[in-house]
Write a protein that holds these residues in place. Structure first.
Motif, PDB file in Angstrom:
ATOM      1  N   ARG A 420     -19.599  -2.932  -8.050  1.00 54.50           N
ATOM      2  CA  ARG A 420     -18.550  -2.441  -7.147  1.00 54.50           C
ATOM      3  C   ARG A 420     -18.412  -0.952  -7.420  1.00 54.50           C
ATOM      4  N   VAL A 421     -18.590  -0.140  -6.408  1.00 52.98           N
ATOM      5  CA  VAL A 421     -18.556   1.313  -6.554  1.00 52.98           C
ATOM      6  C   VAL A 421     -17.216   1.822  -6.028  1.00 52.98           C
ATOM      7  N   LYS A 422     -16.418   2.407  -6.923  1.00 54.77           N
ATOM      8  CA  LYS A 422     -15.159   3.021  -6.514  1.00 54.77           C
ATOM      9  C   LYS A 422     -15.320   4.543  -6.554  1.00 54.77           C
ATOM     10  N   VAL A 423     -14.991   5.187  -5.453  1.00 53.93           N
ATOM     11  CA  VAL A 423     -15.027   6.649  -5.376  1.00 53.93           C
ATOM     12  C   VAL A 423     -13.595   7.127  -5.131  1.00 53.93           C
ATOM     13  N   VAL A 424     -13.058   7.832  -6.117  1.00 55.99           N
ATOM     14  CA  VAL A 424     -11.684   8.320  -6.038  1.00 55.99           C
ATOM     15  C   VAL A 424     -11.732   9.801  -5.689  1.00 55.99           C
ATOM     16  N   SER A 425     -11.131  10.163  -4.569  1.00 58.98           N
ATOM     17  CA  SER A 425     -11.195  11.554  -4.120  1.00 58.98           C
ATOM     18  C   SER A 425     -10.035  11.852  -3.180  1.00 58.98           C
ATOM     19  N   PRO A 426      -9.397  13.030  -3.326  1.00 57.85           N
ATOM     20  CA  PRO A 426      -8.295  13.381  -2.421  1.00 57.85           C
ATOM     21  C   PRO A 426      -8.717  13.396  -0.951  1.00 57.85           C
ATOM     22  N   GLY A 427      -9.995  13.643  -0.689  1.00 60.41           N
ATOM     23  CA  GLY A 427     -10.467  13.702   0.699  1.00 60.41           C
ATOM     24  C   GLY A 427     -11.062  12.408   1.205  1.00 60.41           C
ATOM     25  N   ALA A 428     -10.787  11.292   0.520  1.00 61.35           N
ATOM     26  CA  ALA A 428     -11.396  10.013   0.902  1.00 61.35           C
ATOM     27  C   ALA A 428     -10.984   9.604   2.323  1.00 61.35           C
ATOM     28  N   LYS A 429     -11.949   9.093   3.076  1.00 62.53           N
ATOM     29  CA  LYS A 429     -11.653   8.528   4.398  1.00 62.53           C
ATOM     30  C   LYS A 429     -11.249   7.072   4.195  1.00 62.53           C
ATOM     31  N   THR A 430     -10.036   6.736   4.605  1.00 66.84           N
ATOM     32  CA  THR A 430      -9.486   5.419   4.300  1.00 66.84           C
ATOM     33  C   THR A 430      -9.087   4.684   5.573  1.00 66.84           C
ATOM     34  N   THR A 431      -9.063   3.352   5.450  1.00 61.74           N
ATOM     35  CA  THR A 431      -8.714   2.500   6.602  1.00 61.74           C
ATOM     36  C   THR A 431      -7.641   1.473   6.264  1.00 61.74           C
ATOM     37  N   ARG A 432      -7.270   1.359   4.979  1.00 64.09           N
ATOM     38  CA  ARG A 432      -6.295   0.354   4.555  1.00 64.09           C
ATOM     39  C   ARG A 432      -5.219   0.998   3.688  1.00 64.09           C
ATOM     40  N   VAL A 433      -4.104   0.303   3.538  1.00 66.49           N
ATOM     41  CA  VAL A 433      -3.036   0.725   2.632  1.00 66.49           C
ATOM     42  C   VAL A 433      -2.619  -0.490   1.812  1.00 66.49           C
ATOM     43  N   SER A 434      -2.605  -0.359   0.485  1.00 73.33           N
ATOM     44  CA  SER A 434      -2.268  -1.495  -0.372  1.00 73.33           C
ATOM     45  C   SER A 434      -0.803  -1.887  -0.183  1.00 73.33           C
ATOM     46  N   ARG A 435      -0.503  -3.139  -0.471  1.00 75.34           N
ATOM     47  CA  ARG A 435       0.803  -3.696  -0.127  1.00 75.34           C
ATOM     48  C   ARG A 435       1.956  -3.103  -0.921  1.00 75.34           C
ATOM     49  N   TRP A 436       1.790  -3.017  -2.234  1.00 73.76           N
ATOM     50  CA  TRP A 436       2.947  -2.695  -3.070  1.00 73.76           C
ATOM     51  C   TRP A 436       3.042  -1.207  -3.416  1.00 73.76           C
ATOM     52  N   TYR A 437       1.898  -0.589  -3.724  1.00 76.86           N
ATOM     53  CA  TYR A 437       1.927   0.812  -4.154  1.00 76.86           C
ATOM     54  C   TYR A 437       1.491   1.788  -3.054  1.00 76.86           C
ATOM     55  N   LYS A 438       1.208   1.242  -1.870  1.00 79.23           N
ATOM     56  CA  LYS A 438       0.906   2.057  -0.690  1.00 79.23           C
ATOM     57  C   LYS A 438      -0.268   3.012  -0.942  1.00 79.23           C
ATOM     58  N   THR A 439      -1.307   2.499  -1.586  1.00 80.83           N
ATOM     59  CA  THR A 439      -2.488   3.298  -1.859  1.00 80.83           C
ATOM     60  C   THR A 439      -3.446   3.239  -0.676  1.00 80.83           C
ATOM     61  N   ALA A 440      -3.859   4.395  -0.195  1.00 79.08           N
ATOM     62  CA  ALA A 440      -4.806   4.446   0.925  1.00 79.08           C
ATOM     63  C   ALA A 440      -6.221   4.237   0.391  1.00 79.08           C
ATOM     64  N   TYR A 441      -6.962   3.297   1.010  1.00 78.99           N
ATOM     65  CA  TYR A 441      -8.334   3.042   0.575  1.00 78.99           C
ATOM     66  C   TYR A 441      -9.153   2.449   1.709  1.00 78.99           C
ATOM     67  N   SER A 442     -10.449   2.400   1.510  1.00 79.72           N
ATOM     68  CA  SER A 442     -11.338   1.715   2.447  1.00 79.72           C
ATOM     69  C   SER A 442     -12.296   0.841   1.655  1.00 79.72           C
ATOM     70  N   PHE A 443     -12.811  -0.181   2.295  1.00 75.05           N
ATOM     71  CA  PHE A 443     -13.652  -1.186   1.638  1.00 75.05           C
ATOM     72  C   PHE A 443     -14.810  -1.519   2.578  1.00 75.05           C
ATOM     73  N   SER A 444     -16.033  -1.352   2.099  1.00 79.25           N
ATOM     74  CA  SER A 444     -17.182  -1.631   2.970  1.00 79.25           C
ATOM     75  C   SER A 444     -18.401  -1.998   2.137  1.00 79.25           C
ATOM     76  N   PRO A 445     -19.322  -2.802   2.694  1.00 74.17           N
ATOM     77  CA  PRO A 445     -20.557  -3.114   1.985  1.00 74.17           C
ATOM     78  C   PRO A 445     -21.393  -1.850   1.804  1.00 74.17           C
ATOM     79  N   ILE A 446     -22.093  -1.785   0.693  1.00 73.09           N
ATOM     80  CA  ILE A 446     -23.016  -0.658   0.489  1.00 73.09           C
ATOM     81  C   ILE A 446     -24.172  -0.790   1.477  1.00 73.09           C
ATOM     82  N   ASN A 447     -24.570   0.336   1.998  1.00 73.23           N
ATOM     83  CA  ASN A 447     -25.678   0.356   2.962  1.00 73.23           C
ATOM     84  C   ASN A 447     -26.879  -0.417   2.413  1.00 73.23           C
TER      85      ASN A 447
END
Length: 919
Positions: A420-447
């Protein structure tokens, strides 16, 4: 029980008739008794309609029990008798632990037994503790670690209990009525907090026979109840949750690549330690290792390897890289390099690494400096669940079944489709928001094309595994001890140079500590040079990190750090090769000039760190500001930002030359060395020092608040919580005032905590503490609140202090016990060699050249009466001869100073320019 031949402690493992498993350790070197209990219950047990129940249960155990019904009665008892108590709830286990002066161990165990087994679960307490947990949740809502952790949970198998929200808050714990929550707490406690599901460890100077007798006295009467059946856990990750990339937008300016490999539990391989072998190879920071390769190409600045969540059936293994801006854009190529290095490990013969690791573990085990007793007790109480009794003590060090096939088996999970590859970056392109801590993230299969490429990896000729470690010593012997050096003696003195040497006559270990401190006249010339000094030290540490990584592996540690008047180097660990290692580091400090190599990376890292300081929680920021206000040569992160961003390589060269050009050097060598070794070390230092100008030790005076009006300082902060720190500076920096301040803090700490957390319910982060600056005593009261204004917090804290004399009167009868507890803390045995070296180094810093501080404290403390403390408290309450500074942060309110009878402190530089220093 397997121990090593230098371990003179006595161990006794037993199981009471009721099923409670107990490990007792007799350690005559202990100053207090430490006890820990582990319960096989954590948030995995939480019902879906009451998430956070296990966490709430932990809180409730401190809210009174059938024998000791008063809230926090145990904590108050311990604070008067040299101890403390705390607890933590994990995923599958909860931990409870306390320490106390050994003569009160029986009473402590009595409290502990009832705390664990007979809680009251009162409805009004449940209501209060739900608010406390909600305040704790609110406090951490801007914590990036919590936010990343929640994303990890949301992207795991929703059927696995790891995916549950573990902390709880008002929403989850108020879904049901308080009566229903009470019922669930009772059921969970009855099922899990039973003798067969609990372990105990006691470390004490008392004999094993005495400790075992006390354990029987307080725990044998508990009914024998079997442990509940362990739940069958589903897979932690579904197939669609592996081979994925998760992009996360942090709040702080962090840039990270975290590659996680999903493993089964590796607990059964504790005698082979395959992950330890793999971790050290991946973490090697030499020039041709993984980090060295990335550093050379400007992609990463730091690496940490091996951490990750762990449970009874699963284990995550993380490769965590701190990235540069360039690295964020080259994730795919960095993954390719990672798998090239993993392939190199797979193909390499591994017995050499086993042999090296086995030898190092044996040395570390035999000659280990003692760790904090409560930490050891927690670890051993937990270990009872994992290891057979004969290996409880040896489990972390034993490597008697080296097997390359097991390493290869574990490495078979280190494949692209299982990561599982996590890339943490202020400029991340995100599509989801976590329920409790409102963290913006995206989740997708690796190419798929990238996965295929990573599976067919080609070799990389630049990468290589580390060579034999040159810092490992084959043998460690103890030198002949001389009575003359039982306390440090000044063995060398020159213009601007002093060196002290002492031998350890107490612990009998082939270890030691070497401190070298530089007071630099240029260091006190303002914010700009302090900023560039910080940058220079960071560049040196980056250089050392690569050059001397294997020294750390071999048990030689270094710490190069800035202080307000210059900088210091501290080496520690095995004494063999340490002085030459220290000398090599000092030579590099003077000669290393290749600052351009990693300049931009380190400068960016330091700028990011200063900016991130501004995003810390309000209480942390207020204490950072307090430190800058009180000390002449300490500067705020905000004042350093612009200087850091404009810094040039030329400035670093100039600053280095200015700092080293005029300096005062002081050194302490303490441990397992003979006089001749230290003489040679001293000669080398003096020869080096002779090329520079020496001067006297620089002053570390603090500003005198006692001559000022009440001061009010506002700190702008975007965090929604209001926060307050009220700091009281004691009248004088004399031993009497220091002891009175410490005694007062000892008494008032549990009283204020109970008042602020339980009665007034101001928030989760509340407390008081002894806060000296450059040995001038002081005390601080602090609160961070999600619901009250700063003005309200200030009013209620000061009202509490006005009543402090009345609150403390009941302690008059316990005054001798209180003094004994403080005396034991301040003058008791050093727990380990490192602590003793630190104490002696602090004595030199305080110009206690006779090292008589302990005896002087005992003499002064024995003469103090309770009436002296009350006079001191009255002075605090009335503001007589006491300096008072209030710092606050509140995004919703500005306080008018006149409303508090205060003077506004707005201009820090003007305050420092016009405020007198303590004489």
């Amino acid at each position: 029980m397997l121990t090593h031949n230098l371990d003179h402690r006595r161990y006794q493992f037993s199981q009471l008739e009721n099923g409670l498993r107990v490990l007792v350790i007799e350690d005559p070197s202990c100053d207090v008794s430490s006890v820990a209990a582990t319960v096989a219950n954590g948030h995995f047990s939480d019902p879906v309609d009451c998430l956070g129940l296990s966490h709430l249960l932990e809180h409730m155990l401190f809210q009174g029990n059938k024998k000791h019904p008063q809230v926090d009665e145990f904590s108050a008892f311990l604070s008067l008798h040299g101890g403390y108590v705390n607890a933590a709830t994990g995923s599958e286990y909860s931990h409870y632990y306390f320490s106390v002066n050994d003569e009160y161990l029986s009473t402590g165990l009595d409290h502990f037994a009832y705390l664990l087994t007979q809680p009251l679960f009162k409805l009004d307490s449940i209501k209060k503790e739900i608010k406390a947990i909600d305040a704790e949740f609110s406090l951490k809502i801007h914590d990036d670690l919590r936010r990343l952790y929640e994303v990890h949970k949301e992207t795991a198998n929703p059927e696995h209990p790891f995916s549950k929200f573990s902390v709880g808050n008002a929403n989850t714990l108020n879904q049901l009525s308080h009566q229903e929550v009470q019922r669930l707490l009772q059921i969970l406690h009855q099922q899990k907090y039973v003798t067969h599901n609990m372990t105990l460890c006691v470390i004490s100077p008392l004999s094993t026979e005495s400790s075992v007798k006390l354990v029987h006295q307080h725990f044998a009467h508990l009914s024998a109840t079997k442990a509940p059946n362990s739940q069958t856990l589903p897979p932690l990750y579904l197939p669609k949750q592996l081979g994925v990339r998760i992009d996360i937008a942090p709040l702080k300016a962090a840039k990270r690549l975290i590659v996680t490999f999903a493993l089964p539990s590796v607990q059964k391989y504790y005698r082979t330690k395959p992950l330890s072998i793999i971790s050290e190879l991946l973490a090697d920071e030499g020039p041709n290792g993984l980090l060295g390769y990335f550093k050379t190409r400007g992609l990463a600045t730091n690496i940490s390897v091996g951490g990750g969540i762990e449970g009874s059936t699963f284990r995550d293994f993380n490769v965590n890289l701190q990235l540069t801006e360039l690295g964020i854009g080259q994730i795919d190529s960095m993954l390719q390099t990672l798998f090239q290095y993993i392939q190199l490990i797979k193909q390499h013969a591994k017995m050499r690494f086993f042999n090296e690791k086995e030898a190092l573990l044996l040395q570390v085990w035999q000659f280990a400096d003692a760790i904090k007793a409560t930490d050891e007790a927690i670890g051993l109480a937990s270990a009872i669940f994992y290891y057979p009794p004969e290996h409880l003590v040896a489990s972390e060090y034993i490597l008697d079944k080296p097997d390359p096939a097991i390493v290869d088996h574990i490495l078979s999970f280190f494949v692209p489709s299982n990561m599982r590859v996590k890339v943490v970056s202020p400029g991340a392109k995100t599509t989801r928001v976590s329920r409790w801590y409102k963290t913006a993230y995206s989740f997708s299969p690796i190419n798929p094309a990238l996965l295929k490429k990573l599976q067919r990896i080609e070799s990389n000729e630049i990468l290589s595994l580390p060579d034999d470690n040159p810092f490992i010593s084959e043998s460690h012997t103890l030198v002949e001890q001389k009575d003359a050096f039982s306390i440090p003696q000044k063995v060398a003195a020159a213009d601007g140079f002093n060196l002290w040497f002492g031998q350890d006559h107490q612990f009998g270990l082939p270890r030691g500590d070497c401190y070298v401190s530089f007071d630099c006249r240029a260091a006190i010339d303002g914010t700009e040079i302090a900023t560039i000094k910080r940058l220079w030290i960071a560049i040196l540490n980056s250089h050392f990190q690569q050059k001397y990584y294997q020294a750390n592996v071999a048990g030689l540690n270094y710490h190069l750090y800035s202080h307000q008047c210059g900088f210091s180097l501290h080496t520690s660990g095995f004494s063999a090769k340490q002085l030459s290692f220290n000398q090599a580091l000092l030579e590099q400090i003077h000669s290393f000039d290749d600052f351009s190599k990693h300049f931009e990376q380190v400068k960016h890292q330091q700028s990011q760190s200063l900016h991130n300081n501004l995003l810390n929680k309000p209480i942390n920021r207020l204490f950072t500001r307090l430190s800058a206000l009180m000390q002449q040569n300490t500067h705020t992160p905000l004042s350093m930002v612009s200087f850091m961003e404009k810094a040039t390589v030329e400035q670093v060269h100039e600053t280095k030359n200015s700092l080293l050009g005029e300096r005062y050097m002081e050194s302490l060598v303490y441990g397992n060395w003979c006089e001749g070794e230290v003489e040679q070390f001293s000669k080398n230092l003096q020869q080096q020092h002779a090329f520079y100008t020496g001067h006297k030790k620089l002053s570390r005076s603090v500003f005198n608040l006692c001559k000022q009006d009440l001061l009010l300082h506002a700190l702008p902060c975007e965090h929604p919580d209001a926060a307050v720190v009220i700091y009281y500076q004691s009248p004088k920096a004399q031993r009497r005032d220091t002891l009175l301040t410490i005694l007062l803090e000892q008494l008032v700490s549990p009283v204020f905590f109970n008042f602020a957390r339980q009665e007034a319910q101001l928030g989760y982060l509340v407390g008081s503490g002894y806060v000296p600056y450059n040995q001038h005593p002081g005390m601080a009261f602090y609160v961070q609140s999600p619901q009250y204004s700063a003005q309200y917090l200030i009013t209620i804290i000061r009202d509490f202090l006005q009543k402090l004399t009345v609150n403390l009167l009941p302690y008059q009868k316990k005054w001798p016990d209180i003094k004994r507890g403080v005396m034991k803390q301040l003058c008791g045995k050093d727990a380990n060699l490192g602590m003793k070296s630190q104490r002696l180094w602090s004595a030199l810093s305080n110009q206690d050249y006779l090292f008589t501080q302990s005896q002087d404290i005992m003499n002064e403390l024995s003469n103090l009466e309770f009436s002296d403390l009350m006079s001191f408290v009255n002075g605090l309450a009335l503001g007589q001869n006491i300096g008072e500074l209030i710092l606050y942060s509140d995004p919703n309110q500005h306080i008018t100073p006149s409303d508090l009878g205060a003077v506004s402190l707005d201009d820090i530089s003007a305050f420092k320019k016009h405020t007198p220093l303590v004489e």
